[in-house]
Design an enzyme around this catalytic site. Structure first.
Site, PDB file in Angstrom:
ATOM      1  N   GLY A 218       0.834  -1.189   0.000  1.00  0.00           N
ATOM      2  CA  GLY A 218       0.000   0.000   0.000  1.00  0.00           C
ATOM      3  C   GLY A 218       0.873   1.244   0.000  1.00  0.00           C
ATOM      4  CB  ILE A 219       0.433   4.691  -0.581  1.00  0.00           C
ATOM      5  CG1 ILE A 219      -1.044   4.968  -0.228  1.00  0.00           C
ATOM      6  CG2 ILE A 219       0.573   4.255  -2.023  1.00  0.00           C
ATOM      7  CD1 ILE A 219      -1.637   6.103  -1.042  1.00  0.00           C
ATOM      8  N   GLY A 220       2.021   5.024   2.082  1.00  0.00           N
ATOM      9  CA  GLY A 220       2.101   5.627   3.412  1.00  0.00           C
ATOM     10  C   GLY A 220       3.469   5.433   4.031  1.00  0.00           C
ATOM     11  N   GLY A 221       3.603   5.903   5.269  1.00  0.00           N
ATOM     12  CA  GLY A 221       4.873   5.863   5.955  1.00  0.00           C
ATOM     13  C   GLY A 221       5.379   4.464   6.209  1.00  0.00           C
ATOM     14  CG  MET A 222       4.179   0.018   8.090  1.00  0.00           C
ATOM     15  SD  MET A 222       4.091  -1.222   6.780  1.00  0.00           S
ATOM     16  CE  MET A 222       2.314  -1.239   6.484  1.00  0.00           C
ATOM     17  CD  GLU A 243      -5.322  -1.735  -4.573  1.00  0.00           C
ATOM     18  OE1 GLU A 243      -6.312  -2.297  -5.044  1.00  0.00           O
ATOM     19  OE2 GLU A 243      -5.331  -1.155  -3.481  1.00  0.00           O
ATOM     20  N   GLY A 341      -8.782  -2.233  -2.848  1.00  0.00           N
ATOM     21  CA  GLY A 341      -8.451  -3.619  -3.118  1.00  0.00           C
ATOM     22  C   GLY A 341      -8.060  -4.413  -1.891  1.00  0.00           C
TER      23      GLY A 341
END
Length: 445
Positions: A218-222, A243, A341
């Site tokens: 996914g997206i983001g800091g983690m 995705e 998703g």
């Protein structure tokens, strides 16, 4: 067919192109970087002239003028499939409406007539020598929405990279009703800040990764923190099947970690459905034959994902409760994101022979008044939308650890989930579990 003469015949101003829109129409802006900025401005200028025009989009990266110029919604109603931060502000203000969906089904909504399209407006790369416009950074459900449309307008932007696809990656000039040109640079998302908690969560996931796994991030800091860990590690021959491709993958490509050499499908090729990131990422993708776009009906299909023997899906969430229910799209009644998703990949990763899905969140958040709250809840009661049901709950992760809930009875789940909570909230969670009759008396406190 003289494709260049046909191009010139269909070339017009944005103001001329949007004359195709009539009152009562559904207009589709596609998603992300396919947003047609010049056509949006021209359509917004018809405020007051048009009535009941429904506009559909997703992951808006720049102000949407049919919203900005029509604050009372007299002419336009804006609808979003999935939220960016800007879309969230429109929803909070009651100036846009959310459309629930599963990403793998998004194209079928167009095909089956559930999402009507009178006029499609999408940004594309410049026409090639054979008369084709590449969809570039957005494959997603682009072909399905265009096929469903009565009229198609393309906004040609030289900043859109040309990206080859497995399928559904381009449109021919002969299938277009109108062409407009716009050389405005894309708006890129702000750089993601990586917190210490992000690093701790990433460190709890990293030990589960192996050489040759195929990754969905996914997206983001983690995810960015995890990407840095992988880049500095000895892991090798990772694959990409995702995705949404973001800069976290660019880090892995530059570090030589992604080769796609061990993938069971599309060997040697990284595959994505949509891209959102930096100018450097877009430049990396332009005419890069090691990367392919594909529709979400392929990318997110569990039947496809299960064919990867070692598939690892890693996404964020907003909160989870002691039953293992996961909310990833609302905070109470407030829309934050969307299903997207997540459930597609949780399902597909489980069906992969050695697959794993991780849903991660910081154990707490602090509100504007400085009060700390737990993201691990006794149960959801405030209208929160459940994204991943407890029957499909995979690995849950916070900075305090990672636990696999598959096959566990409710008392074991409760014990495992309490271990992920901030220590300050564990006693009250145990008391709640006792009241909910999901805490075994012999459990350790």
């Amino acid at each position: 067919m003289d494709i260049h003469a046909l191009y010139q015949e269909k070339l017009c101003t944005p103001e001329e192109a949007v004359r195709l829109v009539k009152s009562g129409d559904w207009v589709d802006y596609s998603q992300g970087t396919s947003f047609p900025a010049a056509l949006d401005r021209a359509l917004a200028a018809r405020r007051g002239e048009l009535r009941d025009v429904k506009v559909r989009g997703a992951i808006s990266m720049r102000p949407v003028q049919v919203v900005e110029q029509d604050p009372a919604g007299e002419s336009f109603t804006y609808n979003v499939w999935h939220c960016s931060g800007l879309d969230r502000k429109y929803l909070d203000a009651g100036r846009a409406y959310f459309s629930p969906m599963l990403f793998r089904h998004c194209g079928s909504y167009y095909e089956r007539g559930f999402a009507p399209v009178n006029v499609a407006m999408v940004t594309v790369a410049p026409m090639d020598g054979h008369g084709y416009f590449s969809y570039g950074l957005t494959n997603c459900a682009q072909q399905e929405l265009i096929d469903a449309a009565e009229h198609v307008i393309v906004e040609v932007n030289p900043h859109m990279p040309w990206i080859p696809g497995l399928e559904a990656d381009c449109i021919h000039v002969s299938r277009v009703d109108a062409i407009v040109e716009n050389d405005e640079p894309f708006v890129h998302p702000a750089p993601v800040t990586v917190s210490e908690v992000d690093r701790q969560i990433a460190a709890n996931i990293f030990p589960h990764l192996r050489d040759g796994v195929t990754l969905q991030l996914g997206i983001g800091g983690m995810p960015n923190a995890l990407g840095s860990l992988i880049a500095e590690s000895d892991l090798k021959d990772l694959g990409m099947h995702t995705e949404l491709m973001s800069d976290g993958y660019l880090t892995l490509y530059r570090a030589g970690k992604i080769t796609n050499a061990k993938k069971e499908l599309n060997r040697g090729k990284g595959v994505f459905g949509i891209v959102n990131g930096s100018a450097e990422l877009y430049a990396f993708l332009d005419r890069n034959l090691a990367v392919r776009s594909a529709p979400m009906r392929y990318i997110n299909d569990p039947a496809v994902i299960r064919q990867f023997s070692h598939f690892v899906s890693i996404n964020g969430c907003i909160a989870f409760d002691l039953y293992g229910q996961v909310c990833s799209e609302t905070a109470g009644l407030r829309q934050i994101s969307g299903t997207g998703g997540q459930l597609d990949f949780v399902t597909g990763a489980y069906e992969s022979a050695h697959g794993m899905a991780f849903l991660a969140v910081a154990s707490t958040f602090t509100d504007r008044q400085g009060v700390r709250h737990s993201n691990v809840l006794p149960c959801f009661t405030g209208g929160d939308v459940i994204t991943t049901p407890r029957a499909q709950a995979p690995w849950l992760v916070t900075e305090y650890g990672a636990v696999n809930l598959s096959g566990l009875p409710v008392w074991q789940r409760a014990e495992a989930i309490v271990s992920l909570a901030h220590p300050a909230f564990r006693d009250e969670l145990i008391c709640a579990a006792e009241k909910q009759k999901i805490w075994r008396r012999s459990n350790k406190r």
